[in-house]
Enzyme design. Structure first.
Site, PDB file in Angstrom:
ATOM      1  N   GLY A  39       0.805  -1.223   0.000  1.00 52.08           N
ATOM      2  CA  GLY A  39       0.000   0.000   0.000  1.00 52.08           C
ATOM      3  C   GLY A  39       0.830   1.260   0.000  1.00 52.08           C
ATOM      4  O   GLY A  39       0.450   2.274  -0.597  1.00 52.08           O
ATOM      5  N   ASP A  40       1.979   1.234   0.651  1.00 59.90           N
ATOM      6  CA  ASP A  40       2.890   2.375   0.660  1.00 59.90           C
ATOM      7  C   ASP A  40       3.302   2.722  -0.770  1.00 59.90           C
ATOM      8  O   ASP A  40       3.266   3.888  -1.182  1.00 59.90           O
ATOM      9  CB  ASP A  40       4.114   2.039   1.520  1.00 59.90           C
ATOM     10  CG  ASP A  40       5.181   3.114   1.479  1.00 59.90           C
ATOM     11  OD1 ASP A  40       4.874   4.268   1.816  1.00 59.90           O
ATOM     12  OD2 ASP A  40       6.336   2.783   1.124  1.00 59.90           O
ATOM     13  N   ALA A  41       3.649   1.712  -1.538  1.00 61.20           N
ATOM     14  CA  ALA A  41       4.063   1.929  -2.925  1.00 61.20           C
ATOM     15  C   ALA A  41       2.899   2.408  -3.787  1.00 61.20           C
ATOM     16  O   ALA A  41       3.053   3.315  -4.613  1.00 61.20           O
ATOM     17  CB  ALA A  41       4.659   0.651  -3.498  1.00 61.20           C
TER      18      ALA A  41
END
Length: 154
Positions: A39-41
């Site tokens: 999700g960060d990416a």
């Protein structure tokens, strides 16, 4: 959709599954930190796309603008702005991410902000892996709007 142009992140996920003959396990079994990892990416690619498409600038300027919106403090503000608009399932995924035991903390962020940011990233990862990219982009868009982020200022 234009030929040769990926317009939805779900197309990227489908292409990965097809090209590499992969289809992950049931994502409901993934740990919140695993969801936050992807999700960060995914969140960052949304923000980078918004910034890059605002016009040609130096890489340094692009990076500076990106870091304003991908830091824990900004992500915390965004998720707090949009939380009430999330479905029950989305709130559950967010809470699982927020409440997970963290193995590290951000150098320049309060723990509460870091936990909320992890929750948002877990939600982004979940929606991406579920192929719910329209909903993912809608949440990020509404969060930016509700938090008062002027996209033309970034």
């Amino acid at each position: 959709m234009e030929k040769g142009k990926v317009t939805v992140m779900g197309d990227i996920l489908s292409e990965i599954h097809e090209r590499f003959d992969t289809k992950g396990a049931d994502i409901r079994t993934y740990s919140p930190l695993t969801l936050a990892y992807i999700g960060d990416a995914v969140y960052e690619i949304i923000i980078r796309t918004l910034i890059v498409e605002r016009g040609q600038r130096s890489v340094e300027a692009l990076h500076k603008q990106t870091t304003r919106l991908v830091c824990a403090q900004a992500q915390s503000k965004l998720v707090m702005a949009v939380y009430e608009r999330l479905s029950g399932e989305e709130q559950d995924i967010y809470r699982r991410g927020k409440n997970t035991k963290l193995h590290s903390t951000a150098k320049n962020a309060a723990l509460a902000d870091y936990k909320r940011a992890t929750g948002l990233e877990a939600l982004c990862g979940f929606l991406f892996l579920e192929g719910k990219t329209q909903r993912l982009v809608q949440i990020v868009s509404e969060a930016l709007e509700l938090a008062g982020v002027d996209l033309y200022e970034i």
